[in-house]
Structure formats: C-alpha cells, structure tokens
Design a protein around this motif. Structure first.
Motif, PDB file in Angstrom:
ATOM      1  N   GLU A   1       1.448   5.457  -5.198  1.00 19.97           N
ATOM      2  CA  GLU A   1       2.686   4.698  -5.051  1.00 19.97           C
ATOM      3  C   GLU A   1       3.671   5.018  -6.180  1.00 19.97           C
ATOM      4  O   GLU A   1       4.875   5.199  -5.945  1.00 19.97           O
ATOM      5  CB  GLU A   1       2.373   3.203  -5.039  1.00 19.97           C
TER       6      GLU A   1
ATOM      7  N   LYS B   1      -2.109  11.067  -1.329  1.00 17.86           N
ATOM      8  CA  LYS B   1      -3.113  10.256  -0.633  1.00 17.86           C
ATOM      9  C   LYS B   1      -4.518  10.755  -0.945  1.00 17.86           C
ATOM     10  O   LYS B   1      -5.473   9.976  -1.050  1.00 17.86           O
ATOM     11  CB  LYS B   1      -2.859  10.288   0.866  1.00 17.86           C
TER      12      LYS B   1
ATOM     13  N   SER C   1       0.831  -1.197   0.000  1.00 16.84           N
ATOM     14  CA  SER C   1       0.000   0.000   0.000  1.00 16.84           C
ATOM     15  C   SER C   1       0.870   1.254   0.000  1.00 16.84           C
ATOM     16  O   SER C   1       2.072   1.210   0.267  1.00 16.84           O
ATOM     17  CB  SER C   1      -0.899   0.026   1.245  1.00 16.84           C
ATOM     18  N   PHE C   2       0.229   2.398  -0.290  1.00 17.12           N
ATOM     19  CA  PHE C   2       0.941   3.683  -0.281  1.00 17.12           C
ATOM     20  C   PHE C   2       1.522   3.967   1.091  1.00 17.12           C
ATOM     21  O   PHE C   2       2.662   4.406   1.229  1.00 17.12           O
ATOM     22  CB  PHE C   2      -0.028   4.791  -0.693  1.00 17.12           C
ATOM     23  N   ASP C   3       0.733   3.693   2.161  1.00 19.04           N
ATOM     24  CA  ASP C   3       1.239   3.940   3.515  1.00 19.04           C
ATOM     25  C   ASP C   3       2.453   3.074   3.812  1.00 19.04           C
ATOM     26  O   ASP C   3       3.386   3.504   4.478  1.00 19.04           O
ATOM     27  CB  ASP C   3       0.145   3.651   4.550  1.00 19.04           C
TER      28      ASP C   3
ATOM     29  N   ASP D   1      -4.461   4.488  -4.583  1.00 20.46           N
ATOM     30  CA  ASP D   1      -3.202   4.047  -3.992  1.00 20.46           C
ATOM     31  C   ASP D   1      -2.143   3.709  -5.033  1.00 20.46           C
ATOM     32  O   ASP D   1      -0.951   3.962  -4.828  1.00 20.46           O
ATOM     33  CB  ASP D   1      -3.430   2.828  -3.096  1.00 20.46           C
ATOM     34  N   TYR D   2      -2.549   3.147  -6.148  1.00 23.38           N
ATOM     35  CA  TYR D   2      -1.575   2.754  -7.167  1.00 23.38           C
ATOM     36  C   TYR D   2      -0.880   3.980  -7.764  1.00 23.38           C
ATOM     37  O   TYR D   2       0.349   4.018  -7.879  1.00 23.38           O
ATOM     38  CB  TYR D   2      -2.263   1.950  -8.271  1.00 23.38           C
TER      39      TYR D   2
END
Length: 238
Positions: free
Chosen positions: A171, A162, A2-4, A167-168
């Motif tokens: 990222e 965000k 995930s981005f986080d 999310d893709y």
C-alpha cells in the motif's frame, strides 16, 4: 484498507462495480483516461504551475460530463500534481526538483523492498502471472506504443507489490508511485526507452524467479534510478 482496495478506491458501490468490471477487462475508465491526459499535459508543461483547472471548461473540452472530470481532478489532487485552494478551485502544482528527487529515492527503496520480498515469498501462481505480464511487455516493446506499454507496466509493478505478501508495504509503495506516476509515464516517450525498460525488467524477473532477494532488490532499485534519469532527460528535451 487493503492493497486491492487501493487499486480501485471506490466512492460508491455502483461506481465500484463499474470500475471493477473495467479493471478486469484492462480498460481504463473515462476518469482515468482524463487523469492520464491531464497529467501528461502537466508534466510536458502544456498546463503550467498555477494554471486553473475549471471543471466546466474541462468537461466541455473533452466532451464529457463533470462527473469523470471531478474524479480525475480528485485523483490528481491525491497524486500531488494539482492543489485544491479555497475560492480558486483546482490549480496545477509542481514539485520542486529537490522534492521530485526525494520522491524517486523513496520509490526506488520501496520497490526494491517489494521485489526482494517477492523473490522470497511470491507463490508459484503469482510467479507464472508475472512471467506472462513480462512476456506481454516484451511484445509491446517492439510496437512502439508508450501508452499501452505504460498500462501493462502498471500491472507488472502491481504484481511485484502484491508478490511481496505484505499488504502494508504494498500500500505504501503504491501510494508513493501514484505521486510520481506522471513523471514515470513521461519517460516512455524517450527514443528506445521501451526496449531499455524491458531489459531492466528482465533482470528483476530473473532474480525473482531464482529466489534471489538481494539480486531482485538491486535490479529493481537500479531500474527506478534509471527511470528517474530517463525522466530528467525527457524534461530537458521539452
């Protein structure tokens, strides 16, 4: 991933816990501090292309163990600033002028996409958080501290990634920014750049708050183009 997860990228649970605690406090880890110091020296030419980066020598130079040095070198390898070569260890790399232009062009389009999506999709709570970060940067723009401004600037852009609610894309954008981050950071040392950056951010924030996708995309794209121009001015002045 995930981005986080990408914001931390832990290798071990214990290290992840420490990194998470530091992130909450807004305090960079020792490895991150070393990465910033080394990246600055690379961009400024203190460490020229091909220069060897020995873990033991760096640990002695910065009075730390080899663990944060190893992590800093890993991050710099991921960013493309250094290369790991068999039997030579880590050495300083340097993208060509054409490669760097291409990286900034990709960065401008990706950040413009995130800003445009954020204008349409960012929830109210995230919009309020973005405004708070923007205000923090406004205050810092008067202090003349480029390092602190850079730290909060990272949060500003992360909030927009965000806020895209994808999310893709977030990222990919973050991964690209990591590649150009030292060059983006260097431009903050230009005289008057903090105030200019703040004014550019203001146009992005206003468009996002209005829900203006085209305006937000255009303002962010223009901002990154100016970041590239400011870096080129910085590099010429070295």
């Amino acid at each position: 991933m995930s981005f986080d997860d990408m914001l931390i990228q832990p290798e071990k649970p214990r290290r992840a816990a420490r990194a998470s605690a530091d992130a909450v406090k807004g305090k960079p880890t020792r490895a991150e501090e070393l990465r910033q110091q080394l990246s600055d020296e690379i961009v400024r030419g203190v460490l020229p292309p091909g220069a060897s980066l020995d873990e033991t020598e760096l640990a002695q130079r910065y009075s730390v163990s080899r663990t944060p040095v190893r992590e800093a070198l890993r991050q710099l390898t991921a960013s493309g600033l250094i290369e790991s070569r068999p039997h030579r260890g880590a050495v300083v790399a340097q993208p060509s002028a054409e490669r760097l232009v291409g990286m900034f062009e990709a960065m401008a389009e990706l950040e413009a996409l995130c800003a445009g999506l954020a204008a349409e999709r960012m929830p109210a709570v995230q919009r309020h958080a973005l405004e708070a970060i923007h205000e923090e940067l406004r205050v810092l723009s008067y202090d003349g501290n480029p390092d602190r401004f850079h730290e909060v600037n990272e949060r500003f852009h992360n909030a927009i990634y965000k806020g895209s609610q994808n999310d893709y894309i977030a990222e990919i954008t973050l991964a690209t920014r990591i590649r150009v981050q030292p060059f983006r950071r260097a431009q903050f040392r230009n005289l008057g750049r903090l105030a200019k950056s703040q004014a550019e951010h203001d146009r992005v924030v206003v468009a996002i708050m209005r829900g203006d996708r085209v305006g937000a995309s255009t303002a962010m794209r223009d901002h990154i183009v100016l970041v590239r121009d400011e870096y080129e001015h910085y590099a010429v002045s070295l």
